[in-house]
Scaffold this motif. Structure first.
Motif, PDB file in Angstrom:
ATOM      1  N   MET A   1      32.247  37.839  55.523  1.00 44.19           N
ATOM      2  CA  MET A   1      32.001  38.825  54.297  1.00 44.19           C
ATOM      3  C   MET A   1      33.209  39.362  54.252  1.00 44.19           C
ATOM      4  N   VAL A   2      34.078  39.765  55.265  1.00 48.31           N
ATOM      5  CA  VAL A   2      35.029  40.480  55.025  1.00 48.31           C
ATOM      6  C   VAL A   2      36.195  39.636  54.080  1.00 48.31           C
ATOM      7  N   ARG A   3      36.447  38.349  54.699  1.00 48.53           N
ATOM      8  CA  ARG A   3      37.233  37.609  54.056  1.00 48.53           C
ATOM      9  C   ARG A   3      36.998  37.126  52.591  1.00 48.53           C
ATOM     10  N   GLY A   4      35.473  37.059  52.343  1.00 52.46           N
ATOM     11  CA  GLY A   4      35.264  36.769  51.015  1.00 52.46           C
ATOM     12  C   GLY A   4      35.430  37.935  50.103  1.00 52.46           C
ATOM     13  N   VAL A   5      35.097  38.992  50.489  1.00 55.64           N
ATOM     14  CA  VAL A   5      35.713  40.109  49.831  1.00 55.64           C
ATOM     15  C   VAL A   5      37.272  40.169  49.269  1.00 55.64           C
ATOM     16  N   PHE A   6      38.146  39.880  50.166  1.00 59.59           N
ATOM     17  CA  PHE A   6      39.604  39.822  49.842  1.00 59.59           C
ATOM     18  C   PHE A   6      39.948  38.876  48.860  1.00 59.59           C
ATOM     19  N   ARG A   7      38.936  37.528  49.189  1.00 68.95           N
ATOM     20  CA  ARG A   7      39.227  36.439  48.379  1.00 68.95           C
ATOM     21  C   ARG A   7      38.790  36.438  46.828  1.00 68.95           C
ATOM     22  N   HIS A   8      37.585  37.328  46.884  1.00 67.02           N
ATOM     23  CA  HIS A   8      37.151  37.824  45.364  1.00 67.02           C
ATOM     24  C   HIS A   8      38.208  38.714  44.581  1.00 67.02           C
ATOM     25  N   LEU A   9      38.718  39.449  45.528  1.00 62.91           N
ATOM     26  CA  LEU A   9      39.379  40.468  44.789  1.00 62.91           C
ATOM     27  C   LEU A   9      40.856  39.577  44.041  1.00 62.91           C
ATOM     28  N   VAL A  10      41.382  38.783  45.092  1.00 64.67           N
ATOM     29  CA  VAL A  10      42.567  37.954  44.513  1.00 64.67           C
ATOM     30  C   VAL A  10      41.952  36.987  43.164  1.00 64.67           C
ATOM     31  N   SER A  11      40.931  36.655  43.305  1.00 66.49           N
ATOM     32  CA  SER A  11      40.511  35.751  42.157  1.00 66.49           C
ATOM     33  C   SER A  11      40.238  36.511  40.968  1.00 66.49           C
ATOM     34  N   ILE A  12      39.631  37.733  40.955  1.00 68.83           N
ATOM     35  CA  ILE A  12      39.280  38.513  39.658  1.00 68.83           C
ATOM     36  C   ILE A  12      40.815  38.935  39.196  1.00 68.83           C
ATOM     37  N   GLY A  13      41.722  39.180  40.056  1.00 62.30           N
ATOM     38  CA  GLY A  13      43.189  39.506  39.574  1.00 62.30           C
ATOM     39  C   GLY A  13      43.626  38.382  38.706  1.00 62.30           C
ATOM     40  N   ALA A  14      43.563  37.237  39.233  1.00 61.84           N
ATOM     41  CA  ALA A  14      43.854  36.017  38.409  1.00 61.84           C
ATOM     42  C   ALA A  14      43.154  35.948  37.139  1.00 61.84           C
ATOM     43  N   GLU A  15      41.947  36.212  37.100  1.00 57.50           N
ATOM     44  CA  GLU A  15      41.131  36.121  36.169  1.00 57.50           C
ATOM     45  C   GLU A  15      41.401  36.919  34.931  1.00 57.50           C
ATOM     46  N   MET A  16      41.661  38.022  35.254  1.00 53.42           N
ATOM     47  CA  MET A  16      41.913  38.995  34.529  1.00 53.42           C
ATOM     48  C   MET A  16      43.304  38.877  33.694  1.00 53.42           C
ATOM     49  N   VAL A  17      44.182  38.194  34.621  1.00 56.38           N
ATOM     50  CA  VAL A  17      45.418  37.899  33.778  1.00 56.38           C
ATOM     51  C   VAL A  17      45.237  36.780  32.423  1.00 56.38           C
ATOM     52  N   ARG A  18      44.350  36.069  32.857  1.00 59.90           N
ATOM     53  CA  ARG A  18      44.375  34.991  31.771  1.00 59.90           C
ATOM     54  C   ARG A  18      42.782  34.926  31.116  1.00 59.90           C
ATOM     55  N   LEU A  19      42.372  36.286  31.041  1.00 59.22           N
ATOM     56  CA  LEU A  19      40.833  36.307  30.401  1.00 59.22           C
ATOM     57  C   LEU A  19      40.796  36.057  28.920  1.00 59.22           C
ATOM     58  N   ARG A  20      41.880  36.475  28.143  1.00 58.36           N
ATOM     59  CA  ARG A  20      42.077  36.356  26.632  1.00 58.36           C
ATOM     60  C   ARG A  20      42.167  34.809  26.441  1.00 58.36           C
ATOM     61  N   ARG A  21      43.283  34.487  27.234  1.00 60.06           N
ATOM     62  CA  ARG A  21      43.657  32.956  26.841  1.00 60.06           C
ATOM     63  C   ARG A  21      42.406  32.298  27.054  1.00 60.06           C
ATOM     64  N   THR A  22      41.670  32.292  28.108  1.00 60.33           N
ATOM     65  CA  THR A  22      40.719  31.196  28.609  1.00 60.33           C
ATOM     66  C   THR A  22      39.441  31.461  27.680  1.00 60.33           C
ATOM     67  N   LEU A  23      39.207  32.791  27.099  1.00 64.60           N
ATOM     68  CA  LEU A  23      38.209  32.607  26.201  1.00 64.60           C
ATOM     69  C   LEU A  23      38.543  32.159  24.815  1.00 64.60           C
ATOM     70  N   GLU A  24      39.769  32.375  24.395  1.00 64.87           N
ATOM     71  CA  GLU A  24      40.241  31.633  23.132  1.00 64.87           C
ATOM     72  C   GLU A  24      40.181  29.979  23.421  1.00 64.87           C
ATOM     73  N   ARG A  25      40.458  29.619  24.528  1.00 65.89           N
ATOM     74  CA  ARG A  25      40.425  28.289  24.977  1.00 65.89           C
ATOM     75  C   ARG A  25      39.212  27.314  25.014  1.00 65.89           C
ATOM     76  N   ARG A  26      38.391  28.104  25.730  1.00 66.38           N
ATOM     77  CA  ARG A  26      37.182  27.556  26.240  1.00 66.38           C
ATOM     78  C   ARG A  26      35.999  28.249  25.472  1.00 66.38           C
ATOM     79  N   GLY A  27      36.162  29.275  25.077  1.00 74.34           N
ATOM     80  CA  GLY A  27      34.809  29.923  24.226  1.00 74.34           C
ATOM     81  C   GLY A  27      34.138  30.728  25.342  1.00 74.34           C
ATOM     82  N   ILE A  28      33.452  31.776  24.777  1.00 69.30           N
ATOM     83  CA  ILE A  28      32.607  32.375  25.626  1.00 69.30           C
ATOM     84  C   ILE A  28      31.452  31.861  26.227  1.00 69.30           C
ATOM     85  N   GLU A  29      30.973  30.918  25.548  1.00 72.48           N
ATOM     86  CA  GLU A  29      29.830  30.260  26.023  1.00 72.48           C
ATOM     87  C   GLU A  29      30.021  29.399  27.332  1.00 72.48           C
TER      88      GLU A  29
END
Length: 300
Positions: A1-29
């Protein structure tokens, strides 16, 4: 589980950087699968606004985007970051598409105004609010918890809607859901009702975290403050002691080594007594948290 916690933190950091662009490109749905929106719509239809409570679970910034997907423009409570450039970027992210932010210090006035305008106020309730908290159980252990949602509900009549966003499979996809409301009773004793509602609200992220514990922000020292009623941190708000458990000694160093190979240094290495081993059963580990934290606080 410890490894999963840090893997998840890295993932959400990357997602936040591209959140606006991803929503514009793919749509919220395409990014968010929404469930339980009828609870939010019903609360708003009453004309008193709604208080959405969530936690640092999954990707909490996706919760705001989910609201935009159903035409809701939330007002979120925000603590300014120390880095001004990062602070400006996060503000712009949370304020996209008509949503607003109010600073945590002195936020009550802004939240009251938003609710009286029939809007949604979003509050993350799973971190220590310092001197502003009251002690109610979280994972069976008294934790200092922000009482603002209960206070707001009693003052405005707004319903409190728990909501969460968990990663749903690989890639940038989330399952987001809103739960049935927690209703504050206006005719009850004020202080008792604030405590009752706050305790009920702590049960909701507790249940959500158990679905995907690696997606919660475990790095926050959630149980660091100790309640005044018990030196071991286990005396509940009604002064009844938590039940005793029989358990074998627990070696956190061994757990860290199993989880991270030859890199256990990022986990605090310390030996605690009377705590069950983590093992593969994450559910059993979560059930053992009261004993784990009690042992840690006794040695603090």
């Amino acid at each position: 589980m410890v490894r999963g916690v840090f893997r998840h933190l890295v993932s959400i950091g990357a997602e936040m950087v591209r959140l606006r662009r991803t929503l514009e490109r793919r749509g919220i749905e395409d990014v968010v699968a929404l469930e339980g929106t009828e609870h939010l719509r019903a609360a708003l239809a009453a004309g008193r606004g709604a208080i959405v409570v969530s936690g640092h679970l999954g990707n909490w910034e996706v919760m705001g985007a989910a609201g935009l997907g159903v035409g809701v423009y939330p007002v979120s409570v925000y603590r300014p970051l120390d880095n001004p450039l990062l602070d400006a970027w996060v503000r712009s992210l949370r304020g996209m598409e008509g949503a607003d932010v109010v600073e945590k210090k002195g936020a009550m006035r802004g939240m009251l105004r938003a609710l009286r305008e029939g809007r949604v106020v979003a509050i993350l309730v799973d971190q220590d609010p310092r001197s502003h908290g009251i002690f109610v159980p979280f994972f069976g252990v008294p934790a200092s918890t922000i009482p603002s949602p209960a206070e707001l509900a009693l003052r405005t009549g707004a319903a409190i809607i728990p909501g969460f966003a968990l990663r749903n499979g690989p890639g940038f996809r989330y399952r987001t859901w809103f739960e049935p409301p927690v209703v504050a009773r206006a005719d009850a004793d004020h202080d008792s009702e604030v405590r009752r509602v706050t305790a009920l609200l702590n049960e909701r992220p507790d249940a959500a975290i158990r679905r995907a514990p690696e997606q919660w922000l475990w790095l926050h020292r959630r149980w660091r403050p100790r309640p005044p009623g018990g030196a071991d941190g286990r005396t509940c708000v009604d002064d009844s002691p938590a039940p005793a458990r029989d358990a074998a000694p627990f070696d956190l160093e061994a757990v860290a080594t199993r989880s991270l190979g030859d890199r256990p240094s990022i986990v605090s290495v310390e030996r605690f007594g009377s705590v069950p081993p983590l093992g593969a059963d994450v559910g059993a580990f979560l059930d053992s948290l009261p004993d784990f934290l009690a042992a840690r606080q006794l040695r603090a």
